[in-house]
Design an enzyme around this catalytic site. Sequence first.
Site, short mmCIF file in Angstrom:
data_model
loop_
_atom_site.label_atom_id
_atom_site.label_comp_id
_atom_site.label_asym_id
_atom_site.label_seq_id
_atom_site.Cartn_x
_atom_site.Cartn_y
_atom_site.Cartn_z
N CYS A 162 -5.94 -7.68 -11.30
CA CYS A 162 -4.71 -7.95 -10.56
C CYS A 162 -4.37 -9.43 -10.71
CB CYS A 162 -4.89 -7.60 -9.09
SG CYS A 162 -3.48 -8.02 -8.05
N CYS A 216 1.24 -3.44 -7.25
CA CYS A 216 -0.13 -3.58 -6.76
C CYS A 216 -1.00 -2.62 -7.55
CB CYS A 216 -0.19 -3.28 -5.27
SG CYS A 216 -1.87 -3.29 -4.59
N GLN A 250 -5.45 8.83 5.89
CA GLN A 250 -6.34 8.25 4.89
C GLN A 250 -5.53 7.87 3.65
OE1 GLN A 250 -9.45 7.38 5.09
NE2 GLN A 250 -9.84 8.20 7.13
N CYS A 274 -15.85 4.03 9.69
CA CYS A 274 -15.17 3.14 8.75
C CYS A 274 -15.78 1.75 8.73
CB CYS A 274 -13.68 3.06 9.07
SG CYS A 274 -13.32 2.37 10.70
#
Length: 436
Positions: free
Chosen positions: A80, A169, A247, A389
Amino acid sequence: MTPPGADLTVGDEVVVDVGPVAHGGHCVARHEGRVIFVRHTIPGERVRARITEGGEGDRFLRADAVEILTASEHRVPVRCPVAGPGLCGGCDLQHVSTAHQRVLKAEVVAEQLSRLGRVDREVVVEPLADEDGLRYRTRVEVAVGEGGGSPFVGLRRHRSHDLVPIEDCPIAHPRVGEGIAAAAEDARGRELTGIAAVDVVAASAEEDVVLVEVPADGRTERITVRERVATRAGERELTVDARGFWQVHVDAPRAFVEAVLEAAAIEPGDRVLDLYAGVGLLSLPLAEATGPDGQLIAVESDDLALAHLEANLAAQPQALAVAGRVDDLLGVPRKSRRRDKRSRPPARSHLLPPTADVIVLDPPRTGAGRGVVEALVAMRPRCLVYVACDPAALGRDTGTLGELGYELRGLRALDAFPMTHHVECVATFEPPSGRP
C-alpha cells in the site's frame, strides 16, 4: 541520578534490536533499560527507531522504525502506498509476509492466554478466503478533509486525527475500492461540503455499493442492506443497517457461523443463549439448530441492531430477542456505577432463564468481565462458546473461567483482519465432566 536512556524524547532516533511481538501491532525493544514499542518491525531485526510518543518519567516509549539495518527474512515490500511510518494507521503488518503475520498473531494469542489466562496452548491462526490478505474488506469509512485548498477523502494517521489522502485501499473489496474512488471524485468536485465522512459498504446480497454520507453531527439516513451467508448448514439472508456492525471480511460471516456451530454442538431441544447478539448472525443458525422444541434467547442493547435482530428471527417461533445490556439483565453491577450504602445492585431480569444448555457470547473488545462470567457459570451450561476480538480480554476471561471450573477445551483463531494485528478467536469452555 538520571537512569540510562531517561532523556529520550519525541524525535530522537536510536538503534535497537527488535525483540518479541506484542499485543497491539508493535514489537518490544530496549534501549539502555527503556522499553520501546516499535512499529513497522519484525522480531529479530535491527532498526533505527524514531521516538513518536513518551519522555522522561513514562514507563515506556513508542517509536517507528525509520530505517531497517538488518531485515527479517519475512519482510516484504508494503502493498500500500500509504502504509509506513507517519502514514495511515490502519494496517500494522503490511511489511510482513501474510503467512508470517499469522505466526505473529498466534504468538500474541498464546502469550495472552498464558500470562492472563494461565493456560498454555499452541495456537494456529487460520487464513480465510482472500487474495493473500488483500481485497477482503466489505466496509470502509473514509474521512473528508481539505489540504492546499483541495478537498479529498482519506484515512487517519496512526494515533492521530490527521488524514492521509487516498484514492483506493488495497485491503478493500474491489467493489468497495470503486466506492472509495467515487467518494474521492465527489470530494474533488466539492459535492461533500458539510460531510465529515463517507461509509462505503458492499453488502453481499446487494448489487450496488452503498455510500452513506455522514454529516458532522453524525446523523445519517438509515439505510438497510441485505447480507447473504452461505454455510455448510445452508444459506441465510439477514438485514443490517449499512452503518451497523457486521463482520467486515468477506468470508468472516461464513467462517464464524461454522466455527460456532461446530463448537456449540447444539442438540434439538436445547436452551441456548446468544449474548451481544447484534443483528443475529449467530442467533439465526443457533435458533434453527435448537429445533421447534428448543429455545434461543438473543440479547442485544443497541436499538437499531435489535430491530434487525427481531426481523431476522421472525420466522423462528422458538427464538426470543431481548433488549438490554448483558450485565444489567444478569444483575451484575456496572463498574462505572457510583454506589453508596443505599444503592442496590440491578435486579436480574426474569426474561433470562436460570439455566442454559449452551451459552454463546461475542462481547465488545473489553471482554465480558468477571461479574458477567460468574453469572454465566451460575447458569451451569454444558458448553460456553466465547467469540473474542481481543486476545487480552480473552486471556482475562479465560483465567476467570478457569477459577470457576470451566476449562478451555477448544480454540480456533481466524485471520479476519489480514495486514493488521487484529485476530478473532472462537474459544470453547466446558466443565471437566462436561456438565457442572
